[in-house]
Design a protein around this motif. Structure first.
Motif, PDB file in Angstrom:
ATOM      1  N   THR C  18      -1.652  -9.453 -10.429  1.00  0.00           N
ATOM      2  CA  THR C  18      -0.999  -9.851 -11.675  1.00  0.00           C
ATOM      3  C   THR C  18       0.210 -10.737 -11.417  1.00  0.00           C
ATOM      4  O   THR C  18       1.081 -10.877 -12.263  1.00  0.00           O
ATOM      5  CB  THR C  18      -0.573  -8.606 -12.473  1.00  0.00           C
ATOM      6  N   PHE C  19       0.274 -11.313 -10.215  1.00  0.00           N
ATOM      7  CA  PHE C  19       1.337 -12.283  -9.944  1.00  0.00           C
ATOM      8  C   PHE C  19       1.035 -13.573 -10.696  1.00  0.00           C
ATOM      9  O   PHE C  19      -0.092 -13.808 -11.129  1.00  0.00           O
ATOM     10  CB  PHE C  19       1.420 -12.568  -8.435  1.00  0.00           C
ATOM     11  N   LEU C  56       4.823  -4.520  -7.655  1.00  0.00           N
ATOM     12  CA  LEU C  56       3.410  -4.535  -8.045  1.00  0.00           C
ATOM     13  C   LEU C  56       2.487  -4.191  -6.881  1.00  0.00           C
ATOM     14  O   LEU C  56       1.314  -3.871  -7.085  1.00  0.00           O
ATOM     15  CB  LEU C  56       3.048  -5.906  -8.621  1.00  0.00           C
ATOM     16  N   LEU C  57       3.022  -4.253  -5.675  1.00  0.00           N
ATOM     17  CA  LEU C  57       2.241  -3.907  -4.475  1.00  0.00           C
ATOM     18  C   LEU C  57       1.414  -2.647  -4.686  1.00  0.00           C
ATOM     19  O   LEU C  57       0.252  -2.574  -4.299  1.00  0.00           O
ATOM     20  CB  LEU C  57       3.203  -3.708  -3.301  1.00  0.00           C
ATOM     21  N   TYR C  58       2.028  -1.619  -5.302  1.00  0.00           N
ATOM     22  CA  TYR C  58       1.333  -0.327  -5.365  1.00  0.00           C
ATOM     23  C   TYR C  58       0.138  -0.338  -6.321  1.00  0.00           C
ATOM     24  O   TYR C  58      -0.644   0.587  -6.325  1.00  0.00           O
ATOM     25  CB  TYR C  58       2.290   0.838  -5.620  1.00  0.00           C
ATOM     26  N   ASN C  59       0.024  -1.382  -7.117  1.00  0.00           N
ATOM     27  CA  ASN C  59      -1.174  -1.475  -7.955  1.00  0.00           C
ATOM     28  C   ASN C  59      -2.367  -2.035  -7.182  1.00  0.00           C
ATOM     29  O   ASN C  59      -3.503  -1.931  -7.632  1.00  0.00           O
ATOM     30  CB  ASN C  59      -0.905  -2.375  -9.166  1.00  0.00           C
ATOM     31  N   PHE C  60      -2.092  -2.671  -6.045  1.00  0.00           N
ATOM     32  CA  PHE C  60      -3.162  -3.386  -5.337  1.00  0.00           C
ATOM     33  C   PHE C  60      -3.508  -2.768  -3.990  1.00  0.00           C
ATOM     34  O   PHE C  60      -4.653  -2.795  -3.569  1.00  0.00           O
ATOM     35  CB  PHE C  60      -2.753  -4.849  -5.117  1.00  0.00           C
ATOM     36  N   LEU C  61      -2.511  -2.243  -3.307  1.00  0.00           N
ATOM     37  CA  LEU C  61      -2.744  -1.738  -1.956  1.00  0.00           C
ATOM     38  C   LEU C  61      -3.228  -0.294  -2.036  1.00  0.00           C
ATOM     39  O   LEU C  61      -2.603   0.536  -2.691  1.00  0.00           O
ATOM     40  CB  LEU C  61      -1.427  -1.829  -1.160  1.00  0.00           C
ATOM     41  N   ASP C  62      -4.326  -0.023  -1.371  1.00  0.00           N
ATOM     42  CA  ASP C  62      -4.933   1.305  -1.473  1.00  0.00           C
ATOM     43  C   ASP C  62      -4.414   2.235  -0.373  1.00  0.00           C
ATOM     44  O   ASP C  62      -5.164   2.692   0.494  1.00  0.00           O
ATOM     45  CB  ASP C  62      -6.462   1.171  -1.404  1.00  0.00           C
ATOM     46  N   VAL C  63      -3.111   2.474  -0.416  1.00  0.00           N
ATOM     47  CA  VAL C  63      -2.491   3.439   0.497  1.00  0.00           C
ATOM     48  C   VAL C  63      -1.516   4.264  -0.334  1.00  0.00           C
ATOM     49  O   VAL C  63      -1.175   3.890  -1.450  1.00  0.00           O
ATOM     50  CB  VAL C  63      -1.720   2.745   1.656  1.00  0.00           C
TER      51      VAL C  63
END
Lengths: 69, 357, 252
Positions: C18-19, C56-63
């Motif tokens: 969503t950037f 927003l990193l946490y919406n995309f990175l699966d960790v």
């Protein structure tokens, strides 16, 4: 035959891939995307794609989802 | 573990924290709580536990925030003006539902004030200095023994409710030595395996966050937190009564002031007056219901605090409208002594009401 | 024929970035996901996102991921790393922060984590302004650069000077690795990946604080096309912020 797969739902029409493709195989399509601009499409009628994956590397939206060489 | 030892309140807190499995401490020096960090620095390094001399209280509480996301029992301690620095992270921790134990050994304010004993942070602790609809559970010991016992309890409550908990200690208690018994931790460990961040192995990845761009989800989440606070108010309210049944007069006081209040009650007993003392042990949740009930019989209350009337508003809210509440207090400096309180009450009996000494 | 590119395993399925269009954040997140896959640390990783676009990193990175209060990412990461260590676990912990987060409001937390040699990795996206709030002057805004709060350009009388973050971090004794990279062309993207991977590996080896500053575009607030924004980085910003490894304990 080398090729790429584009998920046009993710394309935000920045066209960085258009500029980077050494064979100029990615171009603006007629389809309007979510930003109101035309999304890109892969146009390789003469099988010129070398599968270098530079387009996938520069795409900030991971709209180029697969590259085969 | 049952023999009596002479300990300062600060050391009693530190010992109890270690006893109940606190594995992480992050802190920054400030009088009058520095002994907690000093004691733990030696013991925790010995046991290879997590101890960081943080660069600021802001860093300390945020280290605590990170550490608590792993499920570890986590503590930081500080005092008044530096606890003010921690309010942002407390609001985050409440929103993120992270169990942080914060010990505030109060000093005098406002601003830097000085290291005199004080009860000036009642509002800061119970109303909260952070933003948004959140609550921190607040316990208030009135003896060194309770400093230790309540340390066990704050760790338990933090884990049980996944919420920051404050142990609000008068500077007097932190620095005062009394013979106490360090008991075994009476509380069970709480299973936290469903939410902690320890790597997404054989499960979906988790995210702990307070940012929420969707208004209905944000509203729902805040209401869920509110439900939890109602649950806490139902289950955890705690207080002590000293001769309150059939008392004609009740002194309300918390922390060390409640001990002095008991001496005042004893004095008036020798004069033939029925005085009781009501002491909230949990400042949030505040024992409104019990105080309201007592006010059906008792019509005169004296609220005694070492500040200019912070718990006073909760006492006013609790007691029935037919009761009279007189406030006796003074800002930190010299502490409020027994004879000063007696003089103030005598003056009130003689019709000379003053809001502060 | 073989597949030479696929969506990294460490990117959440069906996630759409969503950037803004052309923003380098997307490339940075993709590189991090690829490196997590290559190092096989997805199950051991805890990421610390911060305030601003980088959250927003946490919406995309699966960790596993936690959001830190603004500027406190390195403190939060310190707590996570140390708490796991106290429990006998060695987890991989990294922060993903903007330049305002890392080098302005959070400078104390960042610098002291480096000084302590905290065994974590910090990734700092330097786009020379506060992006999410609409492009205000930040700690890295270049002299003369126009932002919404330096409307006639940054000048020393009003705003003082920008910080060269990677150089400062390299000065800390606890730092194992500090580099500045850019993403304006394929060559630089390849190099960025190499340096970020090294920073991650140094944490795995327990060498101390590792840091990569990524010069990134903010086309929306710079009011440039993605192409023009990349050119600005190549022609102007790399002159002010040289692309270099400033500290590398294994190779210095």
């Amino acid at each position: 035959m080398s090729h790429i797969k584009i998920d046009s739902s993710k394309c935000k029409s920045c066209y960085l891939c258009v500029d980077v493709c050494p064979k100029k195989l990615i171009k603006k399509s007629e389809t309007i995307g979510k930003t109101g601009n035309c999304v890109v499409e892969f146009d390789d009628k003469n099988s010129q794609c070398i599968g270098c994956a530079q387009c996938a590397m520069v795409c900030p939206d991971m709209a180029i989802v697969e590259v085969y060489r | 573990m049952s023999e009596k030892v002479l300990l300062k309140g600060n050391i009693a807190i530190a010992k109890a924290a270690l006893n109940c499995g606190c594995s992480c401490y992050f802190g920054y020096p400030i009088t009058p709580q520095t002994e907690i960090g000093e004691y733990l620095s030696a013991k925790m390094q010995e046991k290879k536990l997590a101890y960081v001399c943080a660069e600021s209280e802001v860093a300390a509480i945020n280290m605590a925030l990170g550490a608590s996301s792993t499920g570890a029992k986590v503590m930081t301690s500080s005092s008044s003006c530096a606890v003010a620095l921690m309010q942002e992270a407390l609001s985050y921790a409440a929103s993120d539902e992270l169990p942080i134990v914060l010990v505030n050994v109060m000093r005098a304010g406002p601003g830097q004030g000085y290291i005199f004993p004080s009860q000036g942070d009642y509002n800061q602790a119970t109303v909260g200095g952070g933003n948004g609809d959140y609550k921190t559970i607040v316990l208030s010991p009135s003896s060194v023994q309770e400093c230790a016992d309540m340390t066990y309890k704050v760790f338990y409550l933090a884990q049980k409710y996944r919420n920051p908990v404050i142990l609000l200690v008068d500077g007097l208690l932190g620095q005062m030595a009394e013979p106490i018994t360090i008991k075994d931790n009476p509380y069970p460990n709480i299973d936290n395996s469903s939410w902690i961040l320890n790597g997404a192995k054989n499960r979906a990845s988790r995210k702990i966050h307070s940012l929420e761009p969707n208004p209905s989800i944000l509203e729902e989440r805040t209401l869920k937190l509110h439900q939890k606070y109602l649950e806490i108010e139902k289950n955890e309210v705690d207080w002590e009564e000293y001769n309150c049944e059939n008392a004609d007069y009740i002194i309300t006081a918390f922390g060390s002031m409640a001990r002095i209040a008991k001496s005042v009650a004893d004095y008036y007993k020798t004069k033939g007056l029925n005085f009781g003392v009501f002491r909230p042990k949990t400042l949030y949740p505040f024992p409104y219901d019990r105080l309201r009930e007592l006010s059906k019989k008792t019509k005169i209350f004296f609220d005694v605090e070492m500040n200019l009337g912070q718990m006073h508003k909760d006492v006013c809210q609790a007691v029935s409208q037919n009761s009279q509440i007189f406030f006796i207090g003074k800002p930190a400096g010299e502490w409020l002594k027994q004879d000063e309180i007696i003089k103030a009450i005598d003056n009130i009996f003689e019709g000379q009401y003053a809001t502060s000494i | 024929m073989q597949q030479v590119f696929s969506i990294p395993k460490s990117i959440k399925q069906n996630s759409t970035f969503t950037f803004c269009p052309g923003c380098d954040h997307g490339v940075a997140v993709k590189l991090i996901a690829q490196i997590i896959d290559e190092l096989n640390i997805q199950e051991d990783t805890i990421a610390v996102a911060s305030s601003g676009c980088s959250v927003l990193l946490y919406n995309f990175l699966d960790v596993d991921c936690i959001e830190s209060p603004h500027g406190r990412a390195c403190a939060v990461a310190t707590g996570i790393k140390r708490a796991h260590k106290a429990q006998g676990n060695n987890k991989f912990v990294f922060t993903y922060q903007g330049d305002g987060d890392f080098a302005s409001i959070g400078l104390a937390e960042s610098l002291h984590s480096a000084l302590r040699g905290e065994n974590i990795t910090a990734i700092c996206i330097n786009n020379t302004n506060y992006g999410m709030t609409g492009g205000q002057l930040g700690p890295t805004t270049a002299m003369g650069q126009i932002t919404t709060t330096s409307q006639s350009g940054r000048n020393k009388e009003y705003h003082g000077f920008p910080i060269k973050t990677a150089e400062h971090i390299a000065l800390c004794d606890g730092t194992s690795f500090s580099a500045r990279v850019a993403l304006y062309d394929v060559k630089n993207i390849v190099n960025a990946k190499k340096q970020i991977k090294k920073a991650f590996e140094y944490q795995k080896k327990g060498l101390g604080f590792s840091f990569v500053e990524i010069l990134s575009t903010c086309p929306t607030n710079w009011k440039l096309s993605p192409q023009e924004a990349h050119k600005k980085i190549e022609d102007e910003l790399t002159k002010i912020y040289p692309l270099k490894v400033f500290k590398d304990v294994e190779n210095d």
